[in-house]
Enzyme design. Structure first.
Site, PDB file in Angstrom:
ATOM      1  N   TYR A  58       0.844  -1.120   0.068  1.00 43.98           N
ATOM      2  CA  TYR A  58       0.029   0.096   0.108  1.00 43.98           C
ATOM      3  C   TYR A  58       0.831   1.509  -0.051  1.00 43.98           C
ATOM      4  O   TYR A  58       1.371   1.940   1.084  1.00 43.98           O
ATOM      5  CB  TYR A  58      -0.916   0.186   1.221  1.00 43.98           C
ATOM      6  CG  TYR A  58      -1.738  -1.025   1.381  1.00 43.98           C
ATOM      7  CD1 TYR A  58      -1.951  -2.142   0.286  1.00 43.98           C
ATOM      8  CD2 TYR A  58      -2.314  -1.672   2.674  1.00 43.98           C
ATOM      9  CE1 TYR A  58      -2.783  -3.287   0.759  1.00 43.98           C
ATOM     10  CE2 TYR A  58      -3.055  -2.709   2.980  1.00 43.98           C
ATOM     11  CZ  TYR A  58      -3.288  -3.539   1.960  1.00 43.98           C
ATOM     12  OH  TYR A  58      -4.117  -4.789   2.001  1.00 43.98           O
ATOM     13  N   SER A 156      -1.206 -14.936   3.704  1.00 43.41           N
ATOM     14  CA  SER A 156      -2.436 -14.347   2.800  1.00 43.41           C
ATOM     15  C   SER A 156      -2.255 -14.995   1.379  1.00 43.41           C
ATOM     16  O   SER A 156      -1.104 -14.920   0.698  1.00 43.41           O
ATOM     17  CB  SER A 156      -2.279 -12.876   2.923  1.00 43.41           C
ATOM     18  OG  SER A 156      -3.198 -12.198   2.119  1.00 43.41           O
ATOM     19  N   SER A 209     -15.811  -4.373  -3.157  1.00 40.18           N
ATOM     20  CA  SER A 209     -15.940  -3.216  -3.908  1.00 40.18           C
ATOM     21  C   SER A 209     -17.216  -2.343  -4.038  1.00 40.18           C
ATOM     22  O   SER A 209     -17.606  -1.639  -4.885  1.00 40.18           O
ATOM     23  CB  SER A 209     -15.290  -3.345  -5.358  1.00 40.18           C
ATOM     24  OG  SER A 209     -14.046  -3.887  -5.393  1.00 40.18           O
TER      25      SER A 209
END
Length: 311
Positions: A58, A156, A209
């Site tokens: 990120y 993950s 989303s």
């Protein structure tokens, strides 16, 4: 908000956390402002969301830096915040995934610097690589855990076979992977293994989303220039069916004096195999609204009703 234990570790986190890919994730979203990102973090912590889920990916560490800056502010107690971060993208190899012990050790050290802390509560291998035996990667994290650098070990985006290899010695505390009311394959395959091995689960994209928020209607159309148009969920009959199903949640949400988003988050928090849910947010007011989901006490009948609606 009652806390949940992460796997067999000594980490206890709020059942509702915050996903922070829109905090400093300049490589993921356009027009992000760092100060707005920091206010999102402050709002989460001030509303009892103690788990902050971030990753090197990120903003190539910028999200971690912003969280670290907020945690230095005097009104916040680091010991009461659960920081989860992830790494796998090796910029020295053009962003290729790397799970080697040397890479993981360096990733933890640099994350500690960006976060301005001396321990990370949950550290995930963000994606599996092709070369590293997963039990060797887990062993490296176990050594970092023994050294006090991390407190819980996570993986993950691992397949079930990769997870089993990583967990050969019982080191894995938590798994983060895609799961939602619309994408439920893990209920039959992954979840039984997690339950048998006392491994916690965190779903990402819990609101798909925005599809599970009730904000779209049958007239909604996504242009070819919109990235969502490449997603099968956002096309044709599939999109219409999803919107029709989500619309059926609206009367139930009204019964609980809640939004559809809050109702869906409450469903995840009642799910027996979900330990923490981490919706993201681009604005502080979204965080505040999401936090109200913890006050919804979904009945078993209504949990089952939602469950069957999306089967």
């Amino acid at each position: 908000m009652s806390d949940v234990r992460i796997g067999k570790s000594q980490v206890y986190a709020s059942a509702l956390g915050l996903g922070t890919n829109a905090v400093g994730g300049h490589n993921l979203y356009p027009n992000l402002e760092d100060e707005n990102g920091k206010e999102i973090i402050r709002t989460a912590l001030n509303n009892g969301l103690t788990l902050l889920d971030t990753a090197f990916a990120y903003g190539h560490g910028r999200s971690e830096e912003l969280i670290g800056e907020v945690l230095q502010e005097p009104e916040f107690d680091r010991s009461r915040v659960i920081v989860a971060t992830k790494a796998a993208h090796d910029l020295k190899q053009g962003g290729k995934f790397n799970n080697s012990p040397d890479f993981l050790r360096e990733a933890v050290e640099t994350a500690l610097q960006r976060l301005q802390t001396d321990y990370i509560d949950i550290f995930y291998i963000h994606y599996p690589d092709e070369a590293t035996p997963k039990n060797e990667a887990a062993q490296a994290l176990r050594e970092l855990k023994d050294a006090g650098k991390i407190r819980a070990i996570g993986v993950s985006n691992f397949s079930l076979a990769q997870l089993k290899e990583a967990n050969q010695d019982g080191y894995v505390d938590i798994v983060e992977d895609r799961f939602s009311l619309l994408h439920r394959e893990h209920e039959k395959t992954l979840f039984p293994y997690l339950k048998a091995n006392e491994i916690s689960f965190v779903p990402y994209y819990p609101l798909d989303s925005g599809l599970l928020t009730g904000k779209y209607d049958q007239e909604t159309h996504f242009e070819d220039s919109d990235l969502r148009s490449k997603n099968p969920d956002f096309k044709g009959e599939r999109l219409k069916k999803i919107i029709h199903t989500v619309d059926q949640l609206k009367p139930l949400a009204k019964d609980y004096d809640a939004t559809v988003t809050q109702l869906v988050l409450a469903w995840y928090m009642k799910h027996p195999q979900i330990d923490v849910v981490i919706p993201g947010a681009k604005r502080p007011d979204q965080v505040e609204a999401n936090a109200k989901a913890v006050d919804i006490h979904l009945s078993t009948i209504d949990f089952d009703k939602i469950d069957q609606l999306f089967k």
